[in-house]
Design a protein around this motif. Structure first.
Motif, PDB file in Angstrom:
ATOM      1  N   GLU A  22      12.325  -5.586  -7.229  1.00 52.77           N
ATOM      2  CA  GLU A  22      13.062  -4.085  -7.476  1.00 52.77           C
ATOM      3  C   GLU A  22      12.366  -3.638  -9.114  1.00 52.77           C
ATOM      4  O   GLU A  22      12.189  -2.438  -8.916  1.00 52.77           O
ATOM      5  N   ASP A  23      11.898  -4.527  -9.707  1.00 53.17           N
ATOM      6  CA  ASP A  23      11.284  -3.761 -11.093  1.00 53.17           C
ATOM      7  C   ASP A  23      10.141  -3.044 -10.747  1.00 53.17           C
ATOM      8  O   ASP A  23      10.013  -2.144 -11.153  1.00 53.17           O
ATOM      9  N   GLY A  33       4.634   7.630  -9.092  1.00 52.58           N
ATOM     10  CA  GLY A  33       4.969   8.816  -8.084  1.00 52.58           C
ATOM     11  C   GLY A  33       4.914   8.456  -6.829  1.00 52.58           C
ATOM     12  O   GLY A  33       4.844   9.419  -5.878  1.00 52.58           O
ATOM     13  N   PHE A  34       4.900   7.079  -6.396  1.00 52.57           N
ATOM     14  CA  PHE A  34       4.595   6.537  -5.019  1.00 52.57           C
ATOM     15  C   PHE A  34       5.974   6.614  -4.198  1.00 52.57           C
ATOM     16  O   PHE A  34       7.012   6.644  -4.604  1.00 52.57           O
ATOM     17  N   LYS A  35       5.824   6.800  -2.968  1.00 52.05           N
ATOM     18  CA  LYS A  35       6.939   6.984  -2.000  1.00 52.05           C
ATOM     19  C   LYS A  35       7.315   5.673  -1.146  1.00 52.05           C
ATOM     20  O   LYS A  35       6.342   4.969  -0.610  1.00 52.05           O
ATOM     21  N   GLU A  36       8.371   5.287  -1.352  1.00 56.74           N
ATOM     22  CA  GLU A  36       8.617   3.852  -0.456  1.00 56.74           C
ATOM     23  C   GLU A  36       8.505   4.300   0.899  1.00 56.74           C
ATOM     24  O   GLU A  36       9.267   5.168   1.420  1.00 56.74           O
ATOM     25  N   ILE A  37       7.980   3.105   1.531  1.00 55.70           N
ATOM     26  CA  ILE A  37       8.064   3.343   3.260  1.00 55.70           C
ATOM     27  C   ILE A  37       8.446   2.074   3.940  1.00 55.70           C
ATOM     28  O   ILE A  37       8.695   1.202   3.263  1.00 55.70           O
ATOM     29  N   TYR A  38       8.576   2.311   5.107  1.00 47.71           N
ATOM     30  CA  TYR A  38       8.955   1.099   5.899  1.00 47.71           C
ATOM     31  C   TYR A  38       8.039  -0.109   5.714  1.00 47.71           C
ATOM     32  O   TYR A  38       6.668   0.210   5.875  1.00 47.71           O
ATOM     33  N   ASN A  39       8.575  -1.175   5.776  1.00 47.30           N
ATOM     34  CA  ASN A  39       7.652  -2.106   5.557  1.00 47.30           C
ATOM     35  C   ASN A  39       7.488  -3.211   6.883  1.00 47.30           C
ATOM     36  O   ASN A  39       7.154  -4.307   6.693  1.00 47.30           O
ATOM     37  N   ALA A  40       7.511  -2.411   7.814  1.00 44.09           N
ATOM     38  CA  ALA A  40       7.227  -3.140   9.444  1.00 44.09           C
ATOM     39  C   ALA A  40       8.191  -4.273   9.480  1.00 44.09           C
ATOM     40  O   ALA A  40       7.736  -5.154  10.363  1.00 44.09           O
ATOM     41  N   GLY A  43      10.981  -7.912   6.049  1.00 46.87           N
ATOM     42  CA  GLY A  43      12.410  -8.486   5.345  1.00 46.87           C
ATOM     43  C   GLY A  43      12.371  -8.044   4.050  1.00 46.87           C
ATOM     44  O   GLY A  43      11.869  -7.239   3.495  1.00 46.87           O
ATOM     45  N   GLU A  44      13.370  -8.780   3.203  1.00 48.71           N
ATOM     46  CA  GLU A  44      13.688  -8.513   1.874  1.00 48.71           C
ATOM     47  C   GLU A  44      12.563  -8.613   0.797  1.00 48.71           C
ATOM     48  O   GLU A  44      12.731  -8.080  -0.344  1.00 48.71           O
ATOM     49  N   LYS A  45      11.655  -9.458   1.060  1.00 46.65           N
ATOM     50  CA  LYS A  45      10.737 -10.130   0.052  1.00 46.65           C
ATOM     51  C   LYS A  45       9.549  -8.942  -0.010  1.00 46.65           C
ATOM     52  O   LYS A  45       8.753  -9.287  -0.312  1.00 46.65           O
ATOM     53  N   PHE A  46       9.705  -8.092   0.934  1.00 42.97           N
ATOM     54  CA  PHE A  46       8.497  -7.080   0.997  1.00 42.97           C
ATOM     55  C   PHE A  46       8.752  -5.610   0.751  1.00 42.97           C
ATOM     56  O   PHE A  46       9.921  -5.127   1.519  1.00 42.97           O
ATOM     57  N   LYS A  47       8.178  -4.756  -0.091  1.00 42.99           N
ATOM     58  CA  LYS A  47       8.630  -3.471  -0.194  1.00 42.99           C
ATOM     59  C   LYS A  47       7.197  -2.847  -0.272  1.00 42.99           C
ATOM     60  O   LYS A  47       6.119  -3.331  -0.829  1.00 42.99           O
ATOM     61  N   TRP A  48       6.993  -1.551   0.573  1.00 36.85           N
ATOM     62  CA  TRP A  48       5.699  -0.812   0.737  1.00 36.85           C
ATOM     63  C   TRP A  48       5.974   0.451   0.094  1.00 36.85           C
ATOM     64  O   TRP A  48       7.083   1.031   0.260  1.00 36.85           O
ATOM     65  N   VAL A  55      -2.708   6.041   0.912  1.00 37.28           N
ATOM     66  CA  VAL A  55      -3.031   4.746   0.740  1.00 37.28           C
ATOM     67  C   VAL A  55      -1.928   3.761   0.085  1.00 37.28           C
ATOM     68  O   VAL A  55      -1.243   4.301  -0.430  1.00 37.28           O
ATOM     69  N   GLN A  56      -1.607   2.672   0.604  1.00 39.50           N
ATOM     70  CA  GLN A  56      -0.447   2.032   0.643  1.00 39.50           C
ATOM     71  C   GLN A  56      -0.870   0.580  -0.540  1.00 39.50           C
ATOM     72  O   GLN A  56      -1.896   0.190  -0.507  1.00 39.50           O
ATOM     73  N   ILE A  57       0.410   0.467  -1.135  1.00 41.11           N
ATOM     74  CA  ILE A  57       0.487  -0.817  -2.055  1.00 41.11           C
ATOM     75  C   ILE A  57       1.632  -1.842  -1.353  1.00 41.11           C
ATOM     76  O   ILE A  57       2.944  -1.178  -1.064  1.00 41.11           O
ATOM     77  N   HIS A  58       1.439  -2.993  -0.999  1.00 46.49           N
ATOM     78  CA  HIS A  58       2.670  -3.881  -0.436  1.00 46.49           C
ATOM     79  C   HIS A  58       2.716  -4.700  -1.575  1.00 46.49           C
ATOM     80  O   HIS A  58       1.975  -5.623  -1.900  1.00 46.49           O
ATOM     81  N   LEU A  59       4.120  -4.503  -1.859  1.00 49.94           N
ATOM     82  CA  LEU A  59       4.526  -5.363  -2.937  1.00 49.94           C
ATOM     83  C   LEU A  59       5.354  -6.777  -2.442  1.00 49.94           C
ATOM     84  O   LEU A  59       6.258  -6.633  -1.396  1.00 49.94           O
ATOM     85  N   ILE A  60       4.920  -7.856  -2.794  1.00 50.21           N
ATOM     86  CA  ILE A  60       5.392  -9.285  -2.104  1.00 50.21           C
ATOM     87  C   ILE A  60       6.061  -9.979  -3.223  1.00 50.21           C
ATOM     88  O   ILE A  60       5.364 -10.525  -4.149  1.00 50.21           O
TER      89      ILE A  60
END
Length: 135
Positions: A22-23, A33-40, A43-48, A55-60
């Motif tokens: 979350e941080d 300024g990035f937009k959160e998108i669907y994480n495919a 589950g809860e341990k992944f935020k995209w 261009v995406q960043i996948h936070l795991i």
């Protein structure tokens, strides 16, 4: 197939292991300024999140702590570097130049001005004011 055109490859995403999901999500949304998108549906341990050029960043979320080095960094460009620096100062996000001098920029030999700072997990991020054209 001729690989001189790089097979049409384009940047899709980077994946980062983070301690506090979350941080990190808040940082990439509010500071970058990035937009959160669907994480495919992962589950809860992944935020995209994605940048304005998609261009995406996948936070795991992970307990693993990768080594951080300024030479290995994410890089973004903006035509509004001075405004972005003002945002960092307003949000108390410290930044430095490539040599590590706090609260200042540096200019590369090609005229591009840049700064470096770290996300909540210590990953280095460069933001500069231009992207190089093909040569």
């Amino acid at each position: 197939m001729d690989n001189k055109d790089n097979f049409g490859l384009e940047k899709d995403h980077d994946a980062l292991l983070v301690q506090d999901l979350e941080d990190s999500l808040q940082f990439y949304r509010e500071i970058m300024g990035f937009k959160e998108i669907y994480n495919a549906g992962l589950g809860e341990k992944f935020k995209w999140v994605k940048a304005s050029n998609d261009v995406q960043i996948h936070l795991i979320e992970s307990t693993e702590k990768p080594q951080k080095n300024k030479g290995v960094h994410l890089a973004f460009n903006t035509p509004n570097l001075d405004d972005f620096i003002a945002l960092l100062r307003n949000k108390n996000v410290p930044f430095e130049n490539s040599k590590g001098t706090p609260d200042t920029t540096n200019t590369r030999p090609d005229g591009v001005k840049q700064i470096y700072f770290q996300d909540p997990d210590g990953y280095w991020i460069e933001v500069n004011n231009s992207k190089l054209e093909d040569f």
